[in-house]
Design a protein around this motif. Structure first.
Motif, PDB file in Angstrom:
ATOM      1  N   MET A 143       0.808  -1.201   0.000  1.00 30.61           N
ATOM      2  CA  MET A 143       0.000   0.000   0.000  1.00 30.61           C
ATOM      3  C   MET A 143       0.855   1.269   0.000  1.00 30.61           C
ATOM      4  SD  MET A 143      -2.994   1.237  -0.042  1.00 30.61           S
ATOM      5  CE  MET A 143      -3.901   2.664   0.364  1.00 30.61           C
ATOM      6  N   ILE A 144       1.909   1.274   0.795  1.00 32.43           N
ATOM      7  CA  ILE A 144       2.755   2.469   0.878  1.00 32.43           C
ATOM      8  C   ILE A 144       3.440   2.753  -0.464  1.00 32.43           C
ATOM      9  CG2 ILE A 144       4.774   1.268   1.805  1.00 32.43           C
ATOM     10  CD1 ILE A 144       3.756   4.685   3.043  1.00 32.43           C
ATOM     11  N   GLU A 145       3.766   1.680  -1.221  1.00 35.51           N
ATOM     12  CA  GLU A 145       4.387   1.892  -2.535  1.00 35.51           C
ATOM     13  C   GLU A 145       3.429   2.598  -3.479  1.00 35.51           C
ATOM     14  OE1 GLU A 145       2.983  -2.425  -2.280  1.00 35.51           O
ATOM     15  OE2 GLU A 145       4.239  -1.147  -1.032  1.00 35.51           O
ATOM     16  N   ARG A 146       2.137   2.303  -3.356  1.00 35.72           N
ATOM     17  CA  ARG A 146       1.127   2.994  -4.173  1.00 35.72           C
ATOM     18  C   ARG A 146       1.072   4.473  -3.813  1.00 35.72           C
ATOM     19  NH1 ARG A 146      -4.378  -0.187  -3.664  1.00 35.72           N
ATOM     20  NH2 ARG A 146      -5.082   1.563  -4.914  1.00 35.72           N
ATOM     21  N   ILE A 147       1.181   4.776  -2.525  1.00 38.91           N
ATOM     22  CA  ILE A 147       1.142   6.175  -2.079  1.00 38.91           C
ATOM     23  C   ILE A 147       2.329   6.937  -2.658  1.00 38.91           C
ATOM     24  CG2 ILE A 147       1.331   7.682  -0.063  1.00 38.91           C
ATOM     25  CD1 ILE A 147      -0.355   5.510   1.439  1.00 38.91           C
ATOM     26  N   PHE A 148       3.519   6.329  -2.630  1.00 40.13           N
ATOM     27  CA  PHE A 148       4.689   7.002  -3.204  1.00 40.13           C
ATOM     28  C   PHE A 148       4.554   7.166  -4.719  1.00 40.13           C
ATOM     29  CE2 PHE A 148       6.824   6.339   0.842  1.00 40.13           C
ATOM     30  CZ  PHE A 148       7.530   7.531   0.949  1.00 40.13           C
ATOM     31  N   TRP A 149       3.934   6.184  -5.391  1.00 37.09           N
ATOM     32  CA  TRP A 149       3.731   6.297  -6.842  1.00 37.09           C
ATOM     33  C   TRP A 149       2.762   7.453  -7.132  1.00 37.09           C
ATOM     34  CZ3 TRP A 149       6.689   3.427 -10.119  1.00 37.09           C
ATOM     35  CH2 TRP A 149       6.428   3.561 -11.489  1.00 37.09           C
ATOM     36  N   ILE A 150       1.729   7.560  -6.333  1.00 35.00           N
ATOM     37  CA  ILE A 150       0.766   8.655  -6.474  1.00 35.00           C
ATOM     38  C   ILE A 150       1.465   9.997  -6.213  1.00 35.00           C
ATOM     39  CG2 ILE A 150      -1.270   9.720  -5.405  1.00 35.00           C
ATOM     40  CD1 ILE A 150      -2.328   6.779  -5.052  1.00 35.00           C
TER      41      ILE A 150
ATOM     42  N   ILE B 214      -1.187  11.921 -14.868  1.00 32.08           N
ATOM     43  CA  ILE B 214      -2.544  11.367 -14.731  1.00 32.08           C
ATOM     44  C   ILE B 214      -2.560   9.864 -14.985  1.00 32.08           C
ATOM     45  CG2 ILE B 214      -4.861  11.381 -15.746  1.00 32.08           C
ATOM     46  CD1 ILE B 214      -4.435  14.454 -16.163  1.00 32.08           C
ATOM     47  N   ILE B 215      -1.872   9.406 -16.022  1.00 27.37           N
ATOM     48  CA  ILE B 215      -1.904   7.971 -16.332  1.00 27.37           C
ATOM     49  C   ILE B 215      -1.253   7.165 -15.215  1.00 27.37           C
ATOM     50  CG2 ILE B 215       0.212   7.692 -17.705  1.00 27.37           C
ATOM     51  CD1 ILE B 215      -3.179   6.284 -18.693  1.00 27.37           C
ATOM     52  N   ASN B 216      -0.164   7.672 -14.658  1.00 30.10           N
ATOM     53  CA  ASN B 216       0.476   6.965 -13.546  1.00 30.10           C
ATOM     54  C   ASN B 216      -0.364   7.022 -12.281  1.00 30.10           C
ATOM     55  OD1 ASN B 216       3.246   5.719 -14.015  1.00 30.10           O
ATOM     56  ND2 ASN B 216       3.335   7.582 -15.220  1.00 30.10           N
ATOM     57  N   LEU B 217      -1.042   8.126 -12.050  1.00 31.09           N
ATOM     58  CA  LEU B 217      -1.959   8.232 -10.910  1.00 31.09           C
ATOM     59  C   LEU B 217      -3.096   7.218 -11.039  1.00 31.09           C
ATOM     60  CD1 LEU B 217      -2.848  10.121  -8.411  1.00 31.09           C
ATOM     61  CD2 LEU B 217      -4.392  11.128 -10.086  1.00 31.09           C
ATOM     62  N   LEU B 218      -3.693   7.151 -12.224  1.00 24.16           N
ATOM     63  CA  LEU B 218      -4.798   6.214 -12.446  1.00 24.16           C
ATOM     64  C   LEU B 218      -4.347   4.755 -12.322  1.00 24.16           C
ATOM     65  CD1 LEU B 218      -6.708   7.951 -15.373  1.00 24.16           C
ATOM     66  CD2 LEU B 218      -7.387   7.797 -12.963  1.00 24.16           C
ATOM     67  N   ILE B 219      -3.170   4.468 -12.836  1.00 26.80           N
ATOM     68  CA  ILE B 219      -2.657   3.095 -12.698  1.00 26.80           C
ATOM     69  C   ILE B 219      -2.485   2.749 -11.222  1.00 26.80           C
ATOM     70  CG2 ILE B 219      -0.622   1.636 -13.063  1.00 26.80           C
ATOM     71  CD1 ILE B 219      -0.391   2.989 -15.859  1.00 26.80           C
ATOM     72  N   ALA B 220      -1.909   3.659 -10.450  1.00 27.71           N
ATOM     73  CA  ALA B 220      -1.692   3.388  -9.018  1.00 27.71           C
ATOM     74  C   ALA B 220      -3.005   3.200  -8.271  1.00 27.71           C
ATOM     75  CB  ALA B 220      -0.888   4.521  -8.386  1.00 27.71           C
ATOM     76  N   ILE B 221      -4.030   3.931  -8.667  1.00 30.84           N
ATOM     77  CA  ILE B 221      -5.312   3.841  -7.965  1.00 30.84           C
ATOM     78  C   ILE B 221      -6.150   2.666  -8.460  1.00 30.84           C
ATOM     79  CG2 ILE B 221      -7.534   5.011  -7.618  1.00 30.84           C
ATOM     80  CD1 ILE B 221      -5.921   7.679  -7.633  1.00 30.84           C
ATOM     81  N   LEU B 222      -6.236   2.515  -9.789  1.00 34.17           N
ATOM     82  CA  LEU B 222      -7.168   1.535 -10.357  1.00 34.17           C
ATOM     83  C   LEU B 222      -6.551   0.174 -10.677  1.00 34.17           C
ATOM     84  CD1 LEU B 222      -9.034   3.925 -12.838  1.00 34.17           C
ATOM     85  CD2 LEU B 222      -9.747   3.231 -10.532  1.00 34.17           C
TER      86      LEU B 222
ATOM     87  N   PRO C  10      -3.201  -1.277  -9.459  1.00 33.74           N
ATOM     88  CA  PRO C  10      -1.907  -1.272  -8.764  1.00 33.74           C
ATOM     89  C   PRO C  10      -0.996  -2.437  -9.115  1.00 33.74           C
ATOM     90  CG  PRO C  10      -3.699  -1.780  -7.245  1.00 33.74           C
ATOM     91  CD  PRO C  10      -4.333  -1.368  -8.541  1.00 33.74           C
ATOM     92  N   SER C  11      -1.551  -3.549  -9.575  1.00 32.91           N
ATOM     93  CA  SER C  11      -0.694  -4.691  -9.917  1.00 32.91           C
ATOM     94  C   SER C  11       0.207  -4.371 -11.108  1.00 32.91           C
ATOM     95  CB  SER C  11      -1.540  -5.930 -10.217  1.00 32.91           C
ATOM     96  OG  SER C  11      -2.368  -5.700 -11.347  1.00 32.91           O
ATOM     97  N   ILE C  12      -0.187  -3.419 -11.935  1.00 34.81           N
ATOM     98  CA  ILE C  12       0.610  -3.034 -13.104  1.00 34.81           C
ATOM     99  C   ILE C  12       1.870  -2.266 -12.696  1.00 34.81           C
ATOM    100  CG2 ILE C  12       0.593  -1.673 -15.246  1.00 34.81           C
ATOM    101  CD1 ILE C  12      -2.367  -2.279 -15.501  1.00 34.81           C
ATOM    102  N   LEU C  13       1.873  -1.699 -11.486  1.00 37.28           N
ATOM    103  CA  LEU C  13       3.030  -0.908 -11.048  1.00 37.28           C
ATOM    104  C   LEU C  13       4.320  -1.717 -11.063  1.00 37.28           C
ATOM    105  CD1 LEU C  13       1.579   1.142  -8.056  1.00 37.28           C
ATOM    106  CD2 LEU C  13       1.945   1.891 -10.415  1.00 37.28           C
ATOM    107  N   ALA C  14       4.235  -3.003 -10.861  1.00 32.70           N
ATOM    108  CA  ALA C  14       5.430  -3.849 -10.848  1.00 32.70           C
ATOM    109  C   ALA C  14       5.867  -4.268 -12.246  1.00 32.70           C
ATOM    110  CB  ALA C  14       5.171  -5.085  -9.998  1.00 32.70           C
ATOM    111  N   ASN C  15       5.128  -3.881 -13.266  1.00 32.27           N
ATOM    112  CA  ASN C  15       5.473  -4.246 -14.642  1.00 32.27           C
ATOM    113  C   ASN C  15       6.757  -3.523 -15.059  1.00 32.27           C
ATOM    114  OD1 ASN C  15       5.532  -3.928 -17.613  1.00 32.27           O
ATOM    115  ND2 ASN C  15       3.658  -5.130 -17.498  1.00 32.27           N
ATOM    116  N   PRO C  16       7.786  -4.259 -15.461  1.00 33.02           N
ATOM    117  CA  PRO C  16       9.057  -3.622 -15.835  1.00 33.02           C
ATOM    118  C   PRO C  16       8.909  -2.578 -16.955  1.00 33.02           C
ATOM    119  CG  PRO C  16       9.334  -5.993 -15.633  1.00 33.02           C
ATOM    120  CD  PRO C  16       7.871  -5.722 -15.520  1.00 33.02           C
ATOM    121  N   ALA C  17       8.007  -2.809 -17.899  1.00 37.95           N
ATOM    122  CA  ALA C  17       7.829  -1.848 -18.990  1.00 37.95           C
ATOM    123  C   ALA C  17       7.340  -0.507 -18.450  1.00 37.95           C
ATOM    124  CB  ALA C  17       6.856  -2.394 -20.036  1.00 37.95           C
TER     125      ALA C  17
END
Length: 137
Positions: A1-8, A75-83, A85-92
């Motif tokens: 969860m904290i990693e999502r907050i930092f991404w946001i 915006i796209i990174n914010l939406l990914i982190a919120i909606l 979050p599993s994509i955040l670990a995608n290397p691409a």
């Protein structure tokens, strides 16, 4: 969860600075030259590439497209982190986001001024903290 907050948190400087940049481009004179003769010259000068635009119109267009690109990145990174979050670990996603942020940071250091540099540096730090937390989570 904290990693999502930092991404946001890493996404917010791009949204805020991109939006401010767009507002400054269309609704203020903050990106106009203090040299009024230069502005007048830009409004009647054409690039070698084409006579279908002026240097002034190109200047406004470049600033507007730059703003929308920064806003989109945030915006796209914010939406990914919120909606999604599993994509955040995608290397691409990680590589594209970090590569873009590092490029913006280089641009800010080389061509711009302290405020965008600081905002982009904060963004990079937040994304890196998020990535490190994801690696250990």
């Amino acid at each position: 969860m904290i990693e999502r907050i930092f991404w946001i948190l890493g996404s917010l400087p791009f949204i805020i600075l991109g939006t401010l940049h767009l507002v400054y481009t269309f609704w203020t004179n903050k990106f106009s030259s203090r040299n009024t003769a230069l502005v007048a010259e830009m409004k009647i000068s054409y690039p070698i590439l084409t006579r279908r635009t002026t240097m002034w119109k190109a200047w406004i267009g470049f600033n507007a497209s730059h703003s929308s690109g920064a806003m989109y990145l945030g915006i796209i990174n914010l939406l990914i982190a919120i909606l999604f979050p599993s994509i955040l670990a995608n290397p691409a996603l990680v590589i594209l986001t970090l590569g873009t942020v590092i490029f913006y940071l280089w641009l800010a250091k080389t061509y711009w001024f302290r405020i965008p540099f600081t905002g982009i540096l904060i963004s990079l730090i937040c994304y890196c903290v998020s990535i490190i937390l994801m690696m250990f989570h």
